[in-house]
Design a protein around this motif. Sequence first.
Motif, PDB file in Angstrom:
ATOM      1  N   LYS A 144       0.920  -1.368  -0.074  1.00 44.78           N
ATOM      2  CA  LYS A 144       0.126  -0.030   0.024  1.00 44.78           C
ATOM      3  C   LYS A 144       0.838   1.380  -0.070  1.00 44.78           C
ATOM      4  N   GLN A 145       0.625   2.170  -1.057  1.00 45.65           N
ATOM      5  CA  GLN A 145       1.163   3.409  -1.003  1.00 45.65           C
ATOM      6  C   GLN A 145       0.297   4.687  -0.596  1.00 45.65           C
ATOM      7  N   PRO A 146       0.194   5.094   0.573  1.00 48.40           N
ATOM      8  CA  PRO A 146      -0.793   6.352   0.897  1.00 48.40           C
ATOM      9  C   PRO A 146      -0.099   7.492   0.435  1.00 48.40           C
ATOM     10  N   PRO A 147      -0.947   8.586   0.444  1.00 49.22           N
ATOM     11  CA  PRO A 147      -0.314   9.987   0.046  1.00 49.22           C
ATOM     12  C   PRO A 147       1.096  10.352   0.613  1.00 49.22           C
ATOM     13  N   SER A 148       1.322   9.836   1.554  1.00 49.58           N
ATOM     14  CA  SER A 148       2.568  10.168   2.189  1.00 49.58           C
ATOM     15  C   SER A 148       3.701   9.424   1.502  1.00 49.58           C
ATOM     16  N   ARG A 149       3.316   8.556   0.586  1.00 50.53           N
ATOM     17  CA  ARG A 149       4.416   8.014  -0.317  1.00 50.53           C
ATOM     18  C   ARG A 149       5.102   6.842   0.140  1.00 50.53           C
ATOM     19  N   GLN A 150       5.082   6.616   1.372  1.00 54.63           N
ATOM     20  CA  GLN A 150       5.857   5.197   1.959  1.00 54.63           C
ATOM     21  C   GLN A 150       4.884   3.959   1.527  1.00 54.63           C
ATOM     22  N   MET A 151       5.730   2.927   1.212  1.00 55.31           N
ATOM     23  CA  MET A 151       5.505   1.828   0.575  1.00 55.31           C
ATOM     24  C   MET A 151       5.349   0.843   2.084  1.00 55.31           C
ATOM     25  N   ILE A 152       3.960   0.319   2.144  1.00 58.33           N
ATOM     26  CA  ILE A 152       3.822  -0.567   3.397  1.00 58.33           C
ATOM     27  C   ILE A 152       3.269  -1.900   3.123  1.00 58.33           C
ATOM     28  N   LEU A 153       3.979  -3.162   3.430  1.00 58.18           N
ATOM     29  CA  LEU A 153       3.195  -4.167   3.161  1.00 58.18           C
ATOM     30  C   LEU A 153       2.165  -4.411   3.796  1.00 58.18           C
ATOM     31  N   ILE A 161     -10.663  -6.143   0.338  1.00 55.22           N
ATOM     32  CA  ILE A 161     -10.368  -5.353   1.578  1.00 55.22           C
ATOM     33  C   ILE A 161     -12.074  -5.290   2.148  1.00 55.22           C
ATOM     34  N   SER A 162     -12.102  -5.737   3.343  1.00 58.93           N
ATOM     35  CA  SER A 162     -13.569  -5.741   3.940  1.00 58.93           C
ATOM     36  C   SER A 162     -13.588  -4.815   4.814  1.00 58.93           C
ATOM     37  N   ASP A 163     -14.862  -4.234   4.916  1.00 59.38           N
ATOM     38  CA  ASP A 163     -15.275  -3.042   5.985  1.00 59.38           C
ATOM     39  C   ASP A 163     -14.268  -1.855   5.553  1.00 59.38           C
ATOM     40  N   SER A 164     -14.325  -1.515   4.496  1.00 59.74           N
ATOM     41  CA  SER A 164     -13.482  -0.273   4.009  1.00 59.74           C
ATOM     42  C   SER A 164     -13.409   0.991   5.089  1.00 59.74           C
ATOM     43  N   GLN A 165     -12.264   1.483   5.070  1.00 60.78           N
ATOM     44  CA  GLN A 165     -12.061   2.411   5.863  1.00 60.78           C
ATOM     45  C   GLN A 165     -11.633   3.713   5.091  1.00 60.78           C
ATOM     46  N   LEU A 166     -11.753   5.074   5.616  1.00 60.63           N
ATOM     47  CA  LEU A 166     -11.059   6.072   4.888  1.00 60.63           C
ATOM     48  C   LEU A 166      -9.731   6.009   4.698  1.00 60.63           C
ATOM     49  N   GLY A 167      -8.905   5.438   5.693  1.00 62.60           N
ATOM     50  CA  GLY A 167      -7.425   5.234   5.870  1.00 62.60           C
ATOM     51  C   GLY A 167      -6.969   4.270   4.664  1.00 62.60           C
ATOM     52  N   ASP A 168      -7.892   3.469   4.312  1.00 61.96           N
ATOM     53  CA  ASP A 168      -7.588   2.505   3.016  1.00 61.96           C
ATOM     54  C   ASP A 168      -7.103   3.252   1.900  1.00 61.96           C
ATOM     55  N   ALA A 169      -7.888   4.470   1.554  1.00 61.36           N
ATOM     56  CA  ALA A 169      -7.268   5.187   0.419  1.00 61.36           C
ATOM     57  C   ALA A 169      -5.823   5.324   0.152  1.00 61.36           C
ATOM     58  N   ALA A 170      -5.390   4.814  -0.947  1.00 65.53           N
ATOM     59  CA  ALA A 170      -4.238   4.710  -1.284  1.00 65.53           C
ATOM     60  C   ALA A 170      -3.760   3.811  -2.808  1.00 65.53           C
ATOM     61  N   MET A 171      -2.769   3.973  -3.219  1.00 65.96           N
ATOM     62  CA  MET A 171      -2.121   3.271  -4.310  1.00 65.96           C
ATOM     63  C   MET A 171      -1.869   1.739  -3.902  1.00 65.96           C
ATOM     64  N   TYR A 172      -2.244   0.783  -4.455  1.00 61.30           N
ATOM     65  CA  TYR A 172      -2.001  -0.630  -4.171  1.00 61.30           C
ATOM     66  C   TYR A 172      -1.336  -1.228  -5.139  1.00 61.30           C
ATOM     67  N   PHE A 173      -0.085  -1.910  -4.874  1.00 71.56           N
ATOM     68  CA  PHE A 173       0.870  -2.338  -5.691  1.00 71.56           C
ATOM     69  C   PHE A 173       0.885  -3.952  -5.532  1.00 71.56           C
ATOM     70  N   CYS A 174       0.677  -4.856  -6.585  1.00 76.16           N
ATOM     71  CA  CYS A 174       0.899  -6.059  -6.481  1.00 76.16           C
ATOM     72  C   CYS A 174       2.130  -6.241  -7.000  1.00 76.16           C
ATOM     73  N   ALA A 175       3.115  -7.153  -6.311  1.00 81.95           N
ATOM     74  CA  ALA A 175       4.449  -7.567  -6.561  1.00 81.95           C
ATOM     75  C   ALA A 175       4.835  -9.076  -6.334  1.00 81.95           C
ATOM     76  N   TYR A 176       5.653  -9.391  -7.317  1.00 81.66           N
ATOM     77  CA  TYR A 176       6.063 -10.799  -7.499  1.00 81.66           C
ATOM     78  C   TYR A 176       7.732 -10.839  -6.987  1.00 81.66           C
ATOM     79  N   SER A 177       7.897 -12.406  -6.231  1.00 78.85           N
ATOM     80  CA  SER A 177       9.550 -12.497  -6.014  1.00 78.85           C
ATOM     81  C   SER A 177       9.420 -13.978  -6.410  1.00 78.85           C
TER      82      SER A 177
END
Lengths: 116, 116
Positions: free
Chosen positions: B38-47, B79-95
């Motif tokens: 997840k990448q919120p407007p703060s720009r940080q990438m969060i698992l 994402i269940s029971d969505s909250q305002l704080g869930d607003a963000a860019m979501y990236f899928c990634a593979y390793s």
Amino acid sequence: NAGVTQTPKFRILKIGQSMTLQCAQDMNHNYMYWYRQDPGMGLKLIYYSVGAGITDKGEVPNGYNVSRSTTEDFPLRLELAAPSQTSVYFCASSYSGDTPFGQPQHFGDGTRLSIL
Amino acid sequence: AQTVTQSQPEMSVQEAETVTLSCTYDTSESDYYLFWYKQPPSRQMILVIRQEAYKQQNATENRFSVNFQKAAKSFSLKISDSQLGDAAMYFCAYSRDTGTASKLTFGTGTRLQVTL
């Protein structure tokens, strides 16, 4: 814990200038990475390191150099900056563990770099 | 080369509702990991969540769960029971297992808006 710290947060460069983006982590992670994120795109790997003194190229290494003299620090050097290097740069680190490719990466807050 | 595709540039969900973000990937490997960041407007990438390909059980983390379809090479995030704080860019990634560090391949992201 500070986690992964990147400096500076913003920078404007002129074409042909050089600079170093700093990255430090305090989690004792062996693996460190540099990514760039262009507008509307996902992150692309520039360089990575599996330990002090060991670095290797990622997907988009041209125009960049890295070094890793300590476990904590992994600076990214831009030589002869070009407009195509305008991007947001992220540093990340991860634990090695039994399955390195399954370890989550911990990201810094990014450096927004503009080259004019 | 491995590719990750997120076909939904933008999604919108009302607060407290459920939303599913799609991700498909291309690989010939049998062992790999998939991640949602997840990448919120703060720009940080969060698992947000990760899934090992060898595990049939879908991963869950509180309100976040995945639908992993290995044969179809599909990895969607619910994402269940969505909250305002869930607003963000979501990236899928593979390793995949390269015998060394976790080199992530990212999709282009899905921007999630959460409305009242």
